[in-house]
Scaffold this motif. Structure first.
Motif, PDB file in Angstrom:
ATOM      1  N   UNK A 230       0.825  -2.014   0.417  1.00 15.25           N
ATOM      2  CA  UNK A 230      -0.119  -0.037   0.062  1.00 15.25           C
ATOM      3  C   UNK A 230       0.547   1.138  -0.319  1.00 15.25           C
ATOM      4  N   UNK A 231       2.080   1.358  -0.017  1.00 17.70           N
ATOM      5  CA  UNK A 231       3.479   2.129  -0.556  1.00 17.70           C
ATOM      6  C   UNK A 231       2.806   3.094  -1.814  1.00 17.70           C
ATOM      7  N   UNK A 232       1.970   2.611  -2.803  1.00 15.52           N
ATOM      8  CA  UNK A 232       1.835   3.658  -3.045  1.00 15.52           C
ATOM      9  C   UNK A 232       0.627   4.347  -3.070  1.00 15.52           C
ATOM     10  N   UNK A 233      -0.571   3.699  -2.344  1.00 14.60           N
ATOM     11  CA  UNK A 233      -2.048   4.537  -2.387  1.00 14.60           C
ATOM     12  C   UNK A 233      -1.356   5.581  -1.211  1.00 14.60           C
ATOM     13  N   UNK A 234      -0.546   4.848  -0.129  1.00  9.60           N
ATOM     14  CA  UNK A 234       0.005   6.604   0.936  1.00  9.60           C
ATOM     15  C   UNK A 234       0.558   7.634  -0.026  1.00  9.60           C
ATOM     16  N   UNK A 235       1.391   7.301  -0.827  1.00  5.49           N
ATOM     17  CA  UNK A 235       1.977   8.256  -1.860  1.00  5.49           C
ATOM     18  C   UNK A 235       0.729   9.306  -2.538  1.00  5.49           C
ATOM     19  N   UNK A 247      -1.889  24.101   2.631  1.00  3.72           N
ATOM     20  CA  UNK A 247      -3.149  25.223   2.444  1.00  3.72           C
ATOM     21  C   UNK A 247      -4.224  25.143   3.014  1.00  3.72           C
ATOM     22  N   UNK A 248      -4.292  25.249   4.060  1.00  3.63           N
ATOM     23  CA  UNK A 248      -5.165  25.393   4.734  1.00  3.63           C
ATOM     24  C   UNK A 248      -6.579  24.476   4.659  1.00  3.63           C
ATOM     25  N   UNK A 249      -6.417  23.325   4.188  1.00  2.00           N
ATOM     26  CA  UNK A 249      -7.543  22.165   3.662  1.00  2.00           C
ATOM     27  C   UNK A 249      -7.957  21.512   4.903  1.00  2.00           C
ATOM     28  N   UNK A 250      -9.069  20.586   4.397  1.00  2.00           N
ATOM     29  CA  UNK A 250      -9.893  19.783   5.274  1.00  2.00           C
ATOM     30  C   UNK A 250      -9.918  18.406   5.194  1.00  2.00           C
ATOM     31  N   UNK A 251      -9.337  17.980   3.653  1.00  2.00           N
ATOM     32  CA  UNK A 251      -9.825  16.135   3.324  1.00  2.00           C
ATOM     33  C   UNK A 251      -9.915  15.481   3.773  1.00  2.00           C
ATOM     34  N   UNK A 252     -10.354  14.950   4.941  1.00  2.00           N
ATOM     35  CA  UNK A 252     -10.538  13.227   5.554  1.00  2.00           C
ATOM     36  C   UNK A 252      -9.633  12.427   4.330  1.00  2.00           C
ATOM     37  N   UNK A 253      -8.717  11.945   5.085  1.00  5.01           N
ATOM     38  CA  UNK A 253      -7.898  10.845   4.277  1.00  5.01           C
ATOM     39  C   UNK A 253      -8.608   9.586   4.239  1.00  5.01           C
ATOM     40  N   UNK A 254      -9.111   9.485   5.343  1.00  3.77           N
ATOM     41  CA  UNK A 254      -9.806   7.901   5.537  1.00  3.77           C
ATOM     42  C   UNK A 254     -11.190   8.152   4.406  1.00  3.77           C
ATOM     43  N   UNK A 255     -11.804   9.309   3.880  1.00  4.76           N
ATOM     44  CA  UNK A 255     -12.800   9.738   2.849  1.00  4.76           C
ATOM     45  C   UNK A 255     -12.663   9.152   1.274  1.00  4.76           C
ATOM     46  N   UNK A 274     -10.050   8.585  -4.914  1.00  2.78           N
ATOM     47  CA  UNK A 274     -11.661   8.770  -4.945  1.00  2.78           C
ATOM     48  C   UNK A 274     -12.224   8.542  -3.738  1.00  2.78           C
ATOM     49  N   UNK A 275     -13.297   9.494  -4.346  1.00  2.00           N
ATOM     50  CA  UNK A 275     -14.419  10.224  -3.335  1.00  2.00           C
ATOM     51  C   UNK A 275     -14.851   8.967  -2.306  1.00  2.00           C
ATOM     52  N   UNK A 276     -14.826   8.120  -1.171  1.00  3.06           N
ATOM     53  CA  UNK A 276     -15.914   6.873  -1.338  1.00  3.06           C
ATOM     54  C   UNK A 276     -17.133   6.982  -0.576  1.00  3.06           C
ATOM     55  N   UNK A 277     -17.621   8.491  -0.392  1.00  2.00           N
ATOM     56  CA  UNK A 277     -19.115   9.149   0.431  1.00  2.00           C
ATOM     57  C   UNK A 277     -18.979  10.273  -0.541  1.00  2.00           C
ATOM     58  N   UNK A 278     -20.183  10.778  -0.447  1.00  2.00           N
ATOM     59  CA  UNK A 278     -20.786  11.999  -0.582  1.00  2.00           C
ATOM     60  C   UNK A 278     -19.935  12.416   0.467  1.00  2.00           C
ATOM     61  N   UNK A 279     -19.426  13.960  -0.164  1.00  2.00           N
ATOM     62  CA  UNK A 279     -18.538  14.854   1.486  1.00  2.00           C
ATOM     63  C   UNK A 279     -17.889  16.069   0.851  1.00  2.00           C
TER      64      UNK A 279
END
Length: 338
Positions: A230-235, A247-255, A274-279
């Motif tokens: 899963x290193x490429x996914x982490x990258x 950038x003061x963003x609020x991405x949910x990495x689990x999302x 890929x977004x795992x849910x509507x967010x």
């Protein structure tokens, strides 16, 4: 393993849904001036389909993750290219000549260039160019310690943009570009041509040594970009982590999830988040809505045939020379005279 080729012997992913229109920022939100990364991330989230340049993978953490990718058992390009460079170093040095100045585009950790420097006759100067200045400086200091007679002059810059290199040193031989890792595959076809045209002008009188990944079995490609650890996914996800930090963003990495697949008709790997849910995600006071399954495209990795790369080089103004490939024909290294 050496296999030079002379010119005479050449013979299931769901598409993203349409992007939702970004909601207007709150009047209370105070937008701040953005860095180049911030401007491009904001623009990339606003367009449809959403995308961001892979050059922004390479902050310090991203550069370290990529170094880990290069050591993965599934990721054949790095070890195959290193094998070609090691076994064919003498022939490659013969093409370059003595007292050369080496300009490396997207230098990273400066690992592969050591094989080249060891084979060259009295190289004069090494000019590594990379967008990640902190990572580059640390790598350059290590190289200086190991090659005390070599002038090492790192340049923190975007090598895809026009830049002015230092004047050649007195007594220097050819100025030769080094572009390993099949980074040329990250460009769209028109961008690849534009970069090679830029390099041909910059290196006139010298040449370019370029590493190029070859078209091969899709299963092997899929494994290389979807490693078991899963290193490429982490990258890939580190791009969002960087946006949160800088950038003061609020991405949910689990999302978000990593997705990479081979587009056979276009001969390229495509990498997405890929977004795992509507967010919703906020960046610099602007809010962007994501539908479930919607993606941010983060990278292409085009694969080439030997003949296809040589034809592209001719269009860019180079004269193709020797080519070295491994016995399995996984990877190729090309000498292009400028």
């Amino acid at each position: 393993m050496r296999n030079p080729i002379s010119s005479s012997s050449l013979s299931s992913f769901v598409p993203a849904k349409a992007s939702q229109k970004p909601r207007a920022a709150s009047p209370a939100a105070a937008a701040t001036p953005l860095s180049e990364f911030g401007r491009e991330m904001q623009a990339g989230l606003a367009r449809s389909p959403r995308s961001i340049s892979p050059k922004f993978f390479y902050d310090a953490a991203g550069s370290q993750l990529f170094d880990r990718i290069c050591e993965l058992p599934e990721y054949y390009p790095t070890r195959t290219e290193l094998r070609i460079l090691g076994e064919c170093a003498g022939e490659i040095a013969g093409q370059i000549g003595p007292n050369a100045e080496i300009v490396e585009f997207g230098a990273g950790s400066l690992t592969k260039v050591r094989l080249l420097l060891d084979a060259l006759e009295t190289p004069k100067r090494y000019l590594p160019i990379d967008i990640s200045g902190e990572h580059l400086e640390a790598a350059a200091e290590r190289l200086k310690a190991d090659y005390p007679e070599l002038v090492v002059q790192p340049i923190a810059a975007d090598y895809t943009m026009p830049l002015v290199l230092p004047a050649p040193m007195a007594g220097a031989g050819r100025r030769v570009g080094f572009f390993p890792g099949s980074t040329i595959g990250n460009f769209e076809p028109d961008e690849a041509l534009a970069f090679l045209q830029l390099a041909a002008r910059m290196l006139r009188g010298g040449g370019l040594l370029i590493g190029v990944d070859l078209v091969k079995d899709p299963g092997r490609l899929h494994a290389a970009y979807n490693d078991a650890q899963g290193v490429t996914g982490e990258f890939n996800l580190n791009l969002l982590r960087r946006a949160n930090a800088e950038l003061d963003a609020d991405f949910d990495l689990d999302g978000f999830s990593h997705a990479a697949f081979y587009n056979a008709p276009r001969q390229r790997i495509e990498m997405h988040l890929v977004s795992r849910r509507a967010q919703s995600v906020s960046l610099n006071g602007e809010v962007f809505g994501f539908a479930e399954g919607e993606t941010i495209h983060t990278e292409y990795s085009h694969k080439f045939t030997v003949e296809g790369l040589r034809a592209l080089a001719v269009r860019a103004g180079f004269k193709p020379g020797a080519v070295w490939v491994d016995p399995e024909r996984l990877f190729s290294v090309h000498w292009l005279a400028a």
